[in-house]
Design an enzyme around this catalytic site. Sequence first.
Site, short mmCIF file in Angstrom:
data_model
loop_
_atom_site.label_atom_id
_atom_site.label_comp_id
_atom_site.label_asym_id
_atom_site.label_seq_id
_atom_site.Cartn_x
_atom_site.Cartn_y
_atom_site.Cartn_z
N GLY A 33 41.54 46.83 49.12
CA GLY A 33 42.36 45.64 49.37
C GLY A 33 43.80 45.92 48.95
O GLY A 33 44.20 47.08 48.74
N ALA A 35 45.53 45.54 46.23
CA ALA A 35 45.80 46.22 44.95
C ALA A 35 45.44 47.70 45.05
O ALA A 35 46.23 48.57 44.64
CB ALA A 35 45.01 45.55 43.83
N THR A 62 41.34 40.85 51.03
CA THR A 62 42.76 40.84 51.43
C THR A 62 42.89 40.62 52.93
O THR A 62 43.74 39.84 53.39
CB THR A 62 43.43 42.19 51.06
OG1 THR A 62 43.44 42.32 49.64
CG2 THR A 62 44.84 42.27 51.60
N ALA A 65 42.90 37.14 54.02
CA ALA A 65 43.86 36.19 53.42
C ALA A 65 44.74 35.58 54.49
O ALA A 65 45.17 36.26 55.43
CB ALA A 65 44.72 36.91 52.38
N GLN A 66 45.00 34.30 54.34
CA GLN A 66 45.77 33.60 55.39
C GLN A 66 47.14 33.16 54.90
O GLN A 66 48.17 33.52 55.46
CB GLN A 66 44.98 32.37 55.87
CG GLN A 66 43.69 32.72 56.58
CD GLN A 66 42.91 31.48 57.02
OE1 GLN A 66 43.33 30.35 56.80
NE2 GLN A 66 41.77 31.70 57.63
N GLU A 132 52.70 25.32 49.62
CA GLU A 132 51.27 25.28 49.25
C GLU A 132 51.12 24.48 47.96
O GLU A 132 52.11 24.17 47.29
CB GLU A 132 50.69 26.69 49.11
CG GLU A 132 50.50 27.36 50.47
CD GLU A 132 49.83 28.72 50.43
OE1 GLU A 132 49.17 29.03 49.43
OE2 GLU A 132 49.98 29.45 51.42
N ASP A 227 31.17 44.10 42.12
CA ASP A 227 30.83 45.48 41.74
C ASP A 227 31.78 46.03 40.66
O ASP A 227 31.34 46.71 39.74
CB ASP A 227 30.89 46.41 42.96
CG ASP A 227 30.05 45.89 44.10
OD1 ASP A 227 28.97 45.34 43.84
OD2 ASP A 227 30.48 46.02 45.27
N HIS A 248 38.05 27.15 46.68
CA HIS A 248 39.11 26.71 47.61
C HIS A 248 38.67 25.37 48.21
O HIS A 248 37.52 25.23 48.63
CB HIS A 248 39.30 27.75 48.71
CG HIS A 248 40.55 27.56 49.51
ND1 HIS A 248 40.72 26.51 50.38
CD2 HIS A 248 41.70 28.27 49.56
CE1 HIS A 248 41.93 26.60 50.93
NE2 HIS A 248 42.54 27.66 50.45
N ARG A 294 45.00 23.24 42.89
CA ARG A 294 43.72 23.41 43.58
C ARG A 294 42.54 22.84 42.78
O ARG A 294 41.63 22.24 43.35
CB ARG A 294 43.52 24.90 43.80
CG ARG A 294 42.68 25.22 44.95
CD ARG A 294 42.78 26.68 45.26
NE ARG A 294 43.78 26.96 46.27
CZ ARG A 294 44.01 28.17 46.76
NH1 ARG A 294 43.32 29.20 46.33
NH2 ARG A 294 44.91 28.35 47.70
N HIS A 355 36.20 31.23 46.00
CA HIS A 355 37.32 31.86 46.69
C HIS A 355 37.97 32.98 45.88
O HIS A 355 38.34 34.01 46.42
CB HIS A 355 38.35 30.77 47.00
CG HIS A 355 39.54 31.22 47.75
ND1 HIS A 355 39.47 31.74 49.03
CD2 HIS A 355 40.86 31.25 47.43
CE1 HIS A 355 40.69 32.03 49.46
NE2 HIS A 355 41.55 31.76 48.49
N ARG A 390 44.27 29.49 39.26
CA ARG A 390 45.30 30.31 39.91
C ARG A 390 46.18 29.48 40.83
O ARG A 390 45.69 28.65 41.60
CB ARG A 390 44.60 31.40 40.73
CG ARG A 390 45.53 32.36 41.43
CD ARG A 390 44.72 33.36 42.22
NE ARG A 390 43.93 32.68 43.23
CZ ARG A 390 44.30 32.52 44.50
NH1 ARG A 390 45.46 32.99 44.92
NH2 ARG A 390 43.53 31.89 45.35
N SER A 395 47.80 35.65 44.38
CA SER A 395 46.91 36.80 44.20
C SER A 395 47.33 38.01 45.03
O SER A 395 47.19 39.15 44.57
CB SER A 395 45.47 36.44 44.48
OG SER A 395 45.38 35.70 45.66
C1 SIN Z 1 45.03 29.96 51.56
O1 SIN Z 1 45.53 30.44 52.56
O2 SIN Z 1 44.81 28.76 51.41
C2 SIN Z 1 44.64 30.87 50.46
C3 SIN Z 1 45.77 31.12 49.59
C4 SIN Z 1 45.26 31.59 48.27
O3 SIN Z 1 44.09 31.42 47.96
O4 SIN Z 1 46.05 32.09 47.49
#
Ligand code: SIN
Length: 556
Positions: A33, A35, A62, A65-66, A132, A227, A248, A294, A355, A390, A395
């Site tokens: 991913g 990292a 990763t 991810a959106q 966000e 893992d 999430h 969140r 999530h 978080r 992330s």
């Molecule tokens: C999302 O696109 O809602 C995820 C963003 C995240 O979890 O940092």
Amino acid sequence: MVRASVTTATPLVSRSGVELRYSSYDVLVIGGGIAGLTAAVGAANRWHVGLITKGALDETTTFLAQGGIAAALGEYDSPQLHLQDTLEAGAGLCDEEAVRVLVEEGPARVEELEKLGAKFDRREGKLILGAEGAHSVPRVVHAGGDATGSVVASALAEVCLSGGRVEVHEHEFVIDLLLDGGRCVGAVSLDAEGVLTVSLARAVVLACGGAGQVFVHTTNPLVATGDGQAMAYRAGAVLRDLEFMQFHPTALYADENPTLLITEALRGEGAYLLDQSGERFMVEAHPRAELAPRDVVVRHMKRVMERDRTDHVWLDARHLDCAYLKERFPTVHRGLQARGFDLCSQPIPVAPASHYYIGGVVTDLWGSTNIPGLYACGETASTGIHGANRLASNSLLEGLVFGDRTVRELNRYLAVSDPAVRKVRLALADEPRPGNDLTVVADIRSRLRSLMSEFCGIVRSGSGLEEAETGLSELEAGLIPPGLSVAEMELFNLLTVARLMVRAALLRKESRGVHLREDFPEPDDQGWRVHLLAQLDPESGEPVFRQEPRGARKVG
Ligand code: SIN
């Protein structure tokens, strides 16, 4: 030549009849991913690097991810403001020094990533910044609308693969770390043909993501089975904050694995959360309404779902411009369409799904763990930046910033460390292992996920967590030591992580961030504004937990 007797942490595999292959690197990265790729790309400037990932490079968390990457790049933003938002979302448990590193170094890392080929969305040449939850200004850069993860991962993978800079092994499952006198000297892995490989390395970077698959509903891919956390634990690494699994709020409510993520950025653009009567229930719950932190949104959703005797709410974007929705959220729009939903014309049923695993391997600010030669970054690590909850889109940034810092530390370490171990004697179990029937393995995996969702999910209680512990013991009792199959070894890792999560959740007798105990519904700042550390006691085979003050800098 250094000769050493090398052991796997615990023999998850037996050796009988198995073909062994050997590889040698300066740096072995485990995980593909953001990292892992960042660490591999950076380390390859100076060192011979191998990267092993259990699936394909496009099967990582990763890649799915959106929303994007949070970084203080906007005109009205600053690292200080990003710091404040992160600390506030983190519910009193962030490590401020680590957050400072994240927010101060983040903007430069994002700019470098763009130079490497990840093209972020721009308007008239300026980065478009998304809103966000719990961010006080729009701060999230994104690519391809809501395809940020795939754009970023593809760009990094391209650099990694170009000119053979990194030796990449996809579809190879790392079973365990190799230790020599307390130092990590490589790992043993199993490829798709059933061949075991011993990869010797002067340094190992663990970057294998999270453990969302511990739960029934998750946005994480099938490979997210904890893992990294489990193998580090077996090797004697110190882990932290294992009770904190972030859910999430808006995954599609559907019977599928993984569930389709519906990005928080949609609420950032103005989509509403509605209850069964069509009311916007977050308006009364928090001044930021749908863009509350969140943990707050998930808790309130849970209350509303219980009140309405249902297990989903609705995400409504009908009042937003349809053409814009399709352009800004192509992944979500197409994903919904493929499942028979239309974002433009109907409210979408959504429910929380696991999530992001906040718990992980304790590192200092440079990726070092308590085991010499072993580094961790990304979701596998615990730097303390996320506290107990978080902040959205921190992330991917974490992967970039701490992946890069890990490389800088590797450069220092490798300049002075011992040469690679060249000769190994593996202490694998000798007895032939028939392993478990794979239908039993699948059944136990499914029961584990149900058990964890019921008793260790969004709302927890002492009695429920005790039931979870008993249930996990019963599941374990149905298994014999694993044979050489990935499904079995994943199940053992899931069981390890689940056990640690439940025990930590039982110990933390308060509610904080994503950890909600109905029997201790309030935060307890006197007793519990601390971390919980866990480490394997090799004598008893049981974890030992201890408290650690916030901001403690020692990784041992
Ligand atoms: C999302 O696109 O809602 C995820 C963003 C995240 O979890 O940092």
